[in-house]
Design an enzyme around this catalytic site. Sequence first.
Site, PDB file in Angstrom:
ATOM      1  N   TYR A  68       0.797  -1.229   0.000  1.00 34.05           N
ATOM      2  CA  TYR A  68       0.000   0.000   0.000  1.00 34.05           C
ATOM      3  C   TYR A  68       0.833   1.285   0.000  1.00 34.05           C
ATOM      4  O   TYR A  68       0.323   2.333   0.358  1.00 34.05           O
ATOM      5  CB  TYR A  68      -0.950  -0.006   1.194  1.00 34.05           C
ATOM      6  N   SER A 138      -4.260  -6.615   7.746  1.00 32.86           N
ATOM      7  CA  SER A 138      -4.858  -6.995   6.475  1.00 32.86           C
ATOM      8  C   SER A 138      -3.836  -7.749   5.611  1.00 32.86           C
ATOM      9  O   SER A 138      -3.270  -8.738   6.065  1.00 32.86           O
ATOM     10  CB  SER A 138      -5.403  -5.747   5.772  1.00 32.86           C
ATOM     11  N   TYR A 139      -3.571  -7.302   4.386  1.00 32.13           N
ATOM     12  CA  TYR A 139      -2.581  -8.006   3.572  1.00 32.13           C
ATOM     13  C   TYR A 139      -1.206  -7.970   4.221  1.00 32.13           C
ATOM     14  O   TYR A 139      -0.407  -8.894   4.051  1.00 32.13           O
ATOM     15  CB  TYR A 139      -2.508  -7.410   2.163  1.00 32.13           C
ATOM     16  N   TRP A 186     -11.155  -4.326  -3.758  1.00 27.34           N
ATOM     17  CA  TRP A 186      -9.734  -4.409  -3.406  1.00 27.34           C
ATOM     18  C   TRP A 186      -8.876  -4.495  -4.664  1.00 27.34           C
ATOM     19  O   TRP A 186      -7.867  -3.799  -4.790  1.00 27.34           O
ATOM     20  CB  TRP A 186      -9.504  -5.620  -2.509  1.00 27.34           C
ATOM     21  N   ASP A 275     -15.276  -7.509  11.309  1.00 27.81           N
ATOM     22  CA  ASP A 275     -14.191  -7.532  10.324  1.00 27.81           C
ATOM     23  C   ASP A 275     -14.382  -8.714   9.385  1.00 27.81           C
ATOM     24  O   ASP A 275     -14.764  -9.812   9.816  1.00 27.81           O
ATOM     25  CB  ASP A 275     -12.838  -7.649  11.019  1.00 27.81           C
ATOM     26  N   HIS A 310     -11.667  -3.734   9.496  1.00 27.18           N
ATOM     27  CA  HIS A 310     -11.884  -3.070   8.209  1.00 27.18           C
ATOM     28  C   HIS A 310     -13.193  -2.288   8.178  1.00 27.18           C
ATOM     29  O   HIS A 310     -13.383  -1.432   7.305  1.00 27.18           O
ATOM     30  CB  HIS A 310     -11.892  -4.093   7.075  1.00 27.18           C
TER      31      HIS A 310
END
Length: 594
Positions: A68, A138-139, A186, A275, A310
Amino acid sequence: MNQKRISLLAFLVALVLRAGLVQAAGPYEVIIEQGVEAKMRDGVILRADVYRPKADGQFPVLLERTPYDKYNNWGSIPFANQAVARGYVVIVQDVRGRYTSEGDWYPFLHESDDGYDSVEWAAALPYSNGKVGMFGESYVGATQWLAAIAHPPHLGGIHPVVTPSNYHDGWVYQGGAFEQWFDESWTSGLAEDTLRRQVSKTNNAMKAVEQLPLGSYPLFNFSLIPNAELTHALAPYFLDWLAHPDYDDYWKRWSIEEHFSDIHVPVLTEAAWYDLFLGGALRNYLGIKTHGGGDAARQGQRLIIGIGGHAGGGRKVGDVDFGPDAALQDKDFTLDWYDYLFKGVQNQFAKGKPVRIFVMGANEWRDQDDWPVPQARSTKYFLHSTGSANSATGSGKLSVMAPGSEPPDRYVYAPAAPVPTVGGPLCCDSPHLQPGPRDQSAVETRQDVLVYSTPVLDQDFEVTGPVSLEVYAKSSAVDTDFTAKLVDVGPDGFAQNLTEGIVRARYRDSQEKPDFIKPGQIYKFSIDVWATSNVFRKGHILRLEVSSSNFPRFDRNLNTGNDAEHARKYTTATNTIYHDAEHPSALVLPVVGK
């Protein structure tokens, strides 16, 4: 914050970064080195920004690997200053194929090898003491797990936040249904950087200086791709996801669940109600406790479950204010975790209970001995009706009394008019589809939504732990979906969604080997409704919604059994829910204190 203030903040931070030196709030000044290169085993160069103490000596390293953009990762800058002040080096690296790093981007594919190489590179830096921990959500949590299963020797711990255990079930699919809203939003966000990189490769004004007329100047010398082919050009992995709906070797190679025994380090898992990765995060905690590769992993598990993830943070998530204590979830536990692991500090992770959860309804934090909480009792609440549970005005009831002779409930599921997603565990693009707890009253007016409710509660009633639905059903179609949603209805009629699940009929027994149903035949379906912790207050109603769609969170089952990647045609399905002595459909709840 208005746009002018955001722009000013961005300008000031950029000045700080370019200066390369900033005074920390602690005993160390912070040196910032940008674009520090690390060569992976195949020669690809990944680049990172390094924040380190301006001091002699060696320090433990905290590594974040992100897709990101390390430079515009606003959370990393204040965290890095705080961490350096406490004697850490912080490294924020662009993963392969993203922003300043070389290579091609493909989610999950390179994260084990690149994670291993990056950890060992960080451990060998002259200002590193050889202890490396990882952090992020997250990722970025996926980059930690995928590095950990490769067990680099210098990795001492990880702190994954709101991230799953399986990138098939829990990221791209759930219960066999495609996570359409998340997968598409996404992917579209990620493709922006991929497009920029493609354009930059061809951007050369000299190539068109002789072109006439001037009005035909090609802006980027970039051959415009027809919109239908953009996905193939910029996000081929999205099409691969659709091409692999079954849990096959494509997914197993990077599934954390297939590699719990390869995890050798302590893990602080953070999860959150609402989430979209809650289910997988809880499976990670349980899986490593049971199957981790050694005592350090099995006994080194800690779990924190807050609210939102999220879906948002702070005391208010969605339409619900969870009180002042909810704001504590915004605390960053990373430094406390690594103070405990790397410096032997006797803080909450050394002395406290291993599990901390936020209990909704009571709106308070509780420390627990384990997850699921040992004091919860699995209790069946059976579905009842007179054959007309359609909508909240129907006859659907929930009771601990087993059913006798009762007529089933029927509804027509039409893919052309699916039940709309209203809140819930969503990501991303929240301006266009709002996540979190939202009023389900409008959904409960529909005839294709079966509603089963308890009487008004005469005392508080706590549900904490995994939730599931055992439902006996048939369909007129060869394939269809069944959905379940747990709802807390207040005296004012606000119907607050708590947790939800789905099963695609063909995957009822196995996500590896789909098996279509026979129209008209009754099957038992088990729907994983994930988990929650909620006190249903006196005067409230506990409610279950059952239907066959939740769109666009999940893709619409077209009821035909055709390949979802290419199918256009659909048909309606008449779906029937049974609840009688022979088919005792039941909501299974973890009840505390009763």
